[in-house]
Each structure stands twice: as C-alpha cells, then as structure tokens.
Design a protein around this motif. Sequence first.
Motif, PDB file in Angstrom:
ATOM      1  N   TRP A   1      72.538  26.051  -3.830  1.00 51.98           N
ATOM      2  CA  TRP A   1      71.189  25.751  -4.331  1.00 51.98           C
ATOM      3  C   TRP A   1      70.412  27.012  -4.707  1.00 51.98           C
ATOM      4  CZ3 TRP A   1      68.969  21.532  -6.158  1.00 51.98           C
ATOM      5  CH2 TRP A   1      69.521  20.293  -5.831  1.00 51.98           C
ATOM      6  N   ILE A   2      70.521  28.043  -3.877  1.00 50.71           N
ATOM      7  CA  ILE A   2      69.718  29.242  -4.130  1.00 50.71           C
ATOM      8  C   ILE A   2      70.393  30.158  -5.148  1.00 50.71           C
ATOM      9  CG2 ILE A   2      68.654  31.298  -3.100  1.00 50.71           C
ATOM     10  CD1 ILE A   2      67.376  28.543  -2.274  1.00 50.71           C
TER      11      ILE A   2
ATOM     12  N   PRO B   1      57.906  25.994 -14.673  1.00 48.47           N
ATOM     13  CA  PRO B   1      58.618  24.797 -15.138  1.00 48.47           C
ATOM     14  C   PRO B   1      59.703  24.369 -14.146  1.00 48.47           C
ATOM     15  CG  PRO B   1      59.392  26.730 -16.306  1.00 48.47           C
ATOM     16  CD  PRO B   1      58.238  27.180 -15.448  1.00 48.47           C
ATOM     17  N   ALA B   2      60.070  23.109 -14.238  1.00 48.59           N
ATOM     18  CA  ALA B   2      61.161  22.598 -13.417  1.00 48.59           C
ATOM     19  C   ALA B   2      62.458  23.276 -13.842  1.00 48.59           C
ATOM     20  CB  ALA B   2      61.282  21.093 -13.576  1.00 48.59           C
ATOM     21  N   LEU B   3      63.340  23.436 -12.899  1.00 48.57           N
ATOM     22  CA  LEU B   3      64.642  24.037 -13.189  1.00 48.57           C
ATOM     23  C   LEU B   3      65.623  22.962 -13.634  1.00 48.57           C
ATOM     24  CD1 LEU B   3      64.837  26.385 -10.104  1.00 48.57           C
ATOM     25  CD2 LEU B   3      64.359  27.041 -12.448  1.00 48.57           C
ATOM     26  N   GLN B   4      66.532  23.340 -14.469  1.00 49.42           N
ATOM     27  CA  GLN B   4      67.582  22.429 -14.918  1.00 49.42           C
ATOM     28  C   GLN B   4      68.632  22.323 -13.812  1.00 49.42           C
ATOM     29  OE1 GLN B   4      67.536  20.750 -17.864  1.00 49.42           O
ATOM     30  NE2 GLN B   4      69.320  19.643 -17.146  1.00 49.42           N
ATOM     31  N   LEU B   5      68.880  21.116 -13.353  1.00 51.04           N
ATOM     32  CA  LEU B   5      69.884  20.890 -12.321  1.00 51.04           C
ATOM     33  C   LEU B   5      71.176  20.392 -12.959  1.00 51.04           C
ATOM     34  CD1 LEU B   5      67.877  19.080  -9.497  1.00 51.04           C
ATOM     35  CD2 LEU B   5      68.279  21.519  -9.799  1.00 51.04           C
ATOM     36  N   PRO B   6      72.283  20.642 -12.292  1.00 50.13           N
ATOM     37  CA  PRO B   6      73.536  20.069 -12.797  1.00 50.13           C
ATOM     38  C   PRO B   6      73.527  18.559 -12.567  1.00 50.13           C
ATOM     39  CG  PRO B   6      73.887  21.136 -10.685  1.00 50.13           C
ATOM     40  CD  PRO B   6      72.462  21.427 -11.082  1.00 50.13           C
ATOM     41  N   ARG B   7      74.398  17.855 -13.242  1.00 50.88           N
ATOM     42  CA  ARG B   7      74.554  16.420 -12.976  1.00 50.88           C
ATOM     43  C   ARG B   7      75.435  16.275 -11.748  1.00 50.88           C
ATOM     44  NH1 ARG B   7      72.707  12.752 -16.440  1.00 50.88           N
ATOM     45  NH2 ARG B   7      72.092  13.505 -18.481  1.00 50.88           N
ATOM     46  N   PHE B   8      74.959  15.496 -10.807  1.00 55.17           N
ATOM     47  CA  PHE B   8      75.703  15.290  -9.576  1.00 55.17           C
ATOM     48  C   PHE B   8      76.623  14.090  -9.733  1.00 55.17           C
ATOM     49  CE2 PHE B   8      71.962  17.710  -8.410  1.00 55.17           C
ATOM     50  CZ  PHE B   8      72.523  18.731  -7.653  1.00 55.17           C
ATOM     51  N   SER B   9      77.832  14.189  -9.193  1.00 58.05           N
ATOM     52  CA  SER B   9      78.860  13.164  -9.395  1.00 58.05           C
ATOM     53  C   SER B   9      78.453  11.795  -8.849  1.00 58.05           C
ATOM     54  CB  SER B   9      80.179  13.602  -8.766  1.00 58.05           C
ATOM     55  OG  SER B   9      80.021  13.799  -7.373  1.00 58.05           O
ATOM     56  N   ASP B  10      77.576  11.786  -7.849  1.00 58.51           N
ATOM     57  CA  ASP B  10      77.141  10.504  -7.276  1.00 58.51           C
ATOM     58  C   ASP B  10      75.894   9.948  -7.965  1.00 58.51           C
ATOM     59  OD1 ASP B  10      75.199  12.254  -6.348  1.00 58.51           O
ATOM     60  OD2 ASP B  10      75.534  11.810  -4.228  1.00 58.51           O
ATOM     61  N   GLY B  11      75.423  10.641  -9.016  1.00 56.21           N
ATOM     62  CA  GLY B  11      74.255  10.173  -9.758  1.00 56.21           C
ATOM     63  C   GLY B  11      72.916  10.554  -9.147  1.00 56.21           C
ATOM     64  N   TRP B  12      72.930  11.302  -8.037  1.00 54.89           N
ATOM     65  CA  TRP B  12      71.689  11.678  -7.365  1.00 54.89           C
ATOM     66  C   TRP B  12      70.806  12.497  -8.297  1.00 54.89           C
ATOM     67  CZ3 TRP B  12      69.375  16.362  -6.168  1.00 54.89           C
ATOM     68  CH2 TRP B  12      68.288  16.299  -5.276  1.00 54.89           C
TER      69      TRP B  12
ATOM     70  N   THR C   1      61.176  22.325  -8.988  1.00 54.09           N
ATOM     71  CA  THR C   1      60.666  23.689  -9.138  1.00 54.09           C
ATOM     72  C   THR C   1      61.319  24.562  -8.070  1.00 54.09           C
ATOM     73  OG1 THR C   1      58.867  23.265  -7.600  1.00 54.09           O
ATOM     74  CG2 THR C   1      58.420  22.826  -9.953  1.00 54.09           C
ATOM     75  N   LEU C   2      61.106  25.870  -8.125  1.00 52.64           N
ATOM     76  CA  LEU C   2      61.643  26.741  -7.080  1.00 52.64           C
ATOM     77  C   LEU C   2      61.091  26.354  -5.712  1.00 52.64           C
ATOM     78  CD1 LEU C   2      61.817  30.320  -8.590  1.00 52.64           C
ATOM     79  CD2 LEU C   2      63.692  28.980  -7.641  1.00 52.64           C
ATOM     80  N   ARG C   3      59.814  26.015  -5.646  1.00 57.83           N
ATOM     81  CA  ARG C   3      59.241  25.590  -4.371  1.00 57.83           C
ATOM     82  C   ARG C   3      59.953  24.343  -3.863  1.00 57.83           C
ATOM     83  NH1 ARG C   3      53.001  23.650  -3.193  1.00 57.83           N
ATOM     84  NH2 ARG C   3      53.376  23.055  -1.036  1.00 57.83           N
ATOM     85  N   TRP C   4      60.222  23.395  -4.732  1.00 53.77           N
ATOM     86  CA  TRP C   4      60.913  22.172  -4.339  1.00 53.77           C
ATOM     87  C   TRP C   4      62.317  22.506  -3.827  1.00 53.77           C
ATOM     88  CZ3 TRP C   4      65.484  19.845  -5.442  1.00 53.77           C
ATOM     89  CH2 TRP C   4      65.644  18.551  -4.963  1.00 53.77           C
ATOM     90  N   ILE C   5      63.025  23.398  -4.514  1.00 54.15           N
ATOM     91  CA  ILE C   5      64.397  23.734  -4.114  1.00 54.15           C
ATOM     92  C   ILE C   5      64.421  24.404  -2.745  1.00 54.15           C
ATOM     93  CG2 ILE C   5      66.346  25.271  -4.652  1.00 54.15           C
ATOM     94  CD1 ILE C   5      65.997  24.354  -7.594  1.00 54.15           C
ATOM     95  N   PHE C   6      63.522  25.340  -2.489  1.00 57.20           N
ATOM     96  CA  PHE C   6      63.486  25.956  -1.163  1.00 57.20           C
ATOM     97  C   PHE C   6      63.165  24.910  -0.101  1.00 57.20           C
ATOM     98  CE2 PHE C   6      63.128  29.985  -3.486  1.00 57.20           C
ATOM     99  CZ  PHE C   6      64.006  30.772  -2.754  1.00 57.20           C
ATOM    100  N   HIS C   7      62.219  24.036  -0.378  1.00 56.16           N
ATOM    101  CA  HIS C   7      61.907  22.962   0.564  1.00 56.16           C
ATOM    102  C   HIS C   7      63.137  22.094   0.805  1.00 56.16           C
ATOM    103  CE1 HIS C   7      59.629  19.885   2.669  1.00 56.16           C
ATOM    104  NE2 HIS C   7      60.263  19.008   1.923  1.00 56.16           N
ATOM    105  N   HIS C   8      63.840  21.754  -0.249  1.00 59.20           N
ATOM    106  CA  HIS C   8      65.040  20.929  -0.139  1.00 59.20           C
ATOM    107  C   HIS C   8      66.090  21.600   0.753  1.00 59.20           C
ATOM    108  CE1 HIS C   8      68.211  18.164  -1.325  1.00 59.20           C
ATOM    109  NE2 HIS C   8      68.965  19.208  -1.633  1.00 59.20           N
TER     110      HIS C   8
END
Length: 152
Positions: free
Chosen positions: A54-55, A101-112, A119-126
């Motif tokens: 993630w990071i 801006p929001a970061l581009q995430l990869p497509r997850f195989s389970d559709g999540w 955002t970066l703040r969201w990713i660190f929280h996650h």
Amino acid sequence: MKLVAFFPYRNDVRKILIPYLNQLTEEQWYATHPDHPNSIAWIVEHIARSEDEWINVISFKGTRQLSQTLENSQQILQAYIDIRNQTDFKLNSMVYDENAPALQLPRFSDGWEPPSAPTLRWIFHHVFDHESYHVGQIGVIARLNDFPGPLF
C-alpha cells in the motif's frame, strides 16, 4: 500541518505486540487451529507485506521493500519492524493537503473498491486500521492454541 498529526496512536499496539512476539517460541509462531486457518507468523507477515504494498507500491509507485522470502519468525518480525520504520519516515516528511487528488488504485481481483476516495490520508488510515484488525486475530490464535495472548 504534517500528515503524521492525524495518526498519533499508530504505533501504540506495537508497544505491546513486539515484546509479546519476541517471547513466543517458533512453535507458537506457526501454531494453527482447526477453527482459524492462519498462524501468528502468517498474520504478522501479511500485515508487513500489505503495508509494503500500500505504501511503497500503490501510494509512491515504487517497488516492494521486503524480501520475497522470510524464512523464520525473527525475519518476519524484523520485516514487520522495518517496514513501519520506512512508513513512519515517509509519513513524518509529508504535509497534509486537503485538496490532494485521489490516487489511482489497481483493480483488485475480488472486485473490492475503497468506500471513499483513496487519498494519501485514506491509505495511511487503511494501513493502520488493517493492522489493528489483524492484531486482534493474533490474540484469538494464541487463545485457540492454549497459550497466552498479548495483553490488550
């Protein structure tokens, strides 16, 4: 404002967990139970590898930092410690930007998909929330296997 200001308690669980993990035997690290499919070793390595992904890969478009093979509990524990040190270094150097801006995430195989803009703040929280969830499983695994769990 530094981004780190949003996560003052991010390492509190580690103050209890790391000394606990240092006291486990290799057998306890790898113990499994019919009611839970994973071992403590699997959980700790999963936390470290997820944080690395993630990071370092998703957020900063870099490469994974952890070795592909972690052969024993001490290597797993060291990877868990090392990846957080790297994360903390990055987090401490960042300034919070509410208009980022929001970061581009990869497509997850389970559709999540994330429940809100990643955002970066969201990713660190996650990452920190993900760790807390799995640390709770460590206590469950220990108790299922009849050895003491961490004191939280």
